[in-house]
Structures are given as structure tokens and as C-alpha cells.
Design a protein around this motif. Structure first.
Motif: not given
Length: 155
Positions: A22, A25, A27, A35, A39, A79, A114
Motif C-alpha cells: 500500500k 503508492w 501514501y 489503513c 490491512l 498485495f 485502490d
């Protein structure tokens, strides 16, 4: 690379992969903290979510979950380790979940994607059917996708 069922003792490893994937990207820390719970897998969820891992050379490269009761389910989590993104791991996991889903009677899987992953899912044959609210970030909308599953031979 081989695909195999995940083991309950891999819950912490898979949760860490989800967070690293995650974060790939870009974030920020606040977003990632929001999150974290969503997750995180616990050992009991591994089997309940029909979790499978992609492994090569004894290293887990990614994982996927298949949630729900046929005929409609959800590709719940997908993932991949950041250093393995773009190397076919995600494609192999989607192919696996498609095959497994068809074999147990699923005909359609939804995906709360996402936004950064939407192009990948579209390339895998999913279609956008709307949006869905994020479970982690109030006011954030995610692409809602559908992946049609072919009926298994003889089904």
C-alpha cells in the motif's frame, strides 16, 4: 513461482506485505496509520478468507484472499512486495483466485480497488461498476470493480 495456501503463522508477514505494498503508492504516514487495521490479518482470517500466497525461493512475494459465499464473492485483498510489482506476481495471483473461485461455484467477484491498482484490475478483465466508500478513510471513495468468473468445466 508457486501458489500455495497461506498458513495461519504467516498472518504477521502477510500484514506487513500489505502495508508495504500500500505504501508503494506514496501514501503519507497518517493515511497508512488509518489503513493499518484494515490491512492486518489475524491467523484465524487466513483460512476463513481462503488466502493464497505466491512464493519463490522460499520467499513470499504476495498474497490474495477470496471472501464470500458462491455465487457472489469478493477479491478481498491482493498485495505484492514492492520489489516484485510488475513482475507477474499479481497476474498469477488473480489467475489463481479466478480458477479457485470458479471451481467452488463463484460467478462474480467484486473488488474495492485502490485507485492506483484499478488499471491493473482492468487489464485483468475487471470492469468498473461504481464506487464504494473506503473502510479506513472517511469521505474517500474507491473504484468498485467486478470480475466475472467462468463456470468450471462440468459445473
Amino acid at each position: 513461482m508457486r501458489i500455495r495456501p497461506a498458513r495461519p503463522d504467516e498472518a504477521a508477514l502477510l500484514s506487513a506485505i500489505a502495508l508495504r505494498s500500500k505504501a508503494y503508492w506514496g501514501y503519507d504516514e497518517a493515511f497508512m496509520a488509518a489503513c493499518r487495521e484494515e490491512l492486518t490479518l489475524d491467523p484465524a482470517a487466513i483460512e476463513r478468507r481462503r488466502t493464497a500466497v505466491a512464493e519463490a525461493g522460499g520467499r513470499v512475494l504476495g498474497f490474495v484472499t477470496l471472501v464470500g459465499t458462491p455465487p457472489q464473492g469478493e477479491l478481498g485483498m491482493l498485495f505484492v512486495e514492492p520489489d516484485s510489482i510488475g513482475r507477474g506476481v499479481g497476474r498469477r495471483l488473480v489467475d489463481h483466485v479466478r480458477e479457485r473461485a470458479g471451481a467452488i461455484g463463484f460467478r462474480r467477484l467484486t473488488i474495492d480497488a485502490d485507485p492506483n491498482a484499478e488499471p491493473f484490475y482492468l487489464a485483468m478483465g475487471a470492469t468498473r461498476i461504481g464506487t464504494t466508500p473506503s473502510e479506513s478513510i472517511p469521505g474517500r471513495e474507491l473504484p468498485l470493480l467486478a470480475l466475472e468468473i467462468a463456470a468450471a468445466a462440468g459445473a
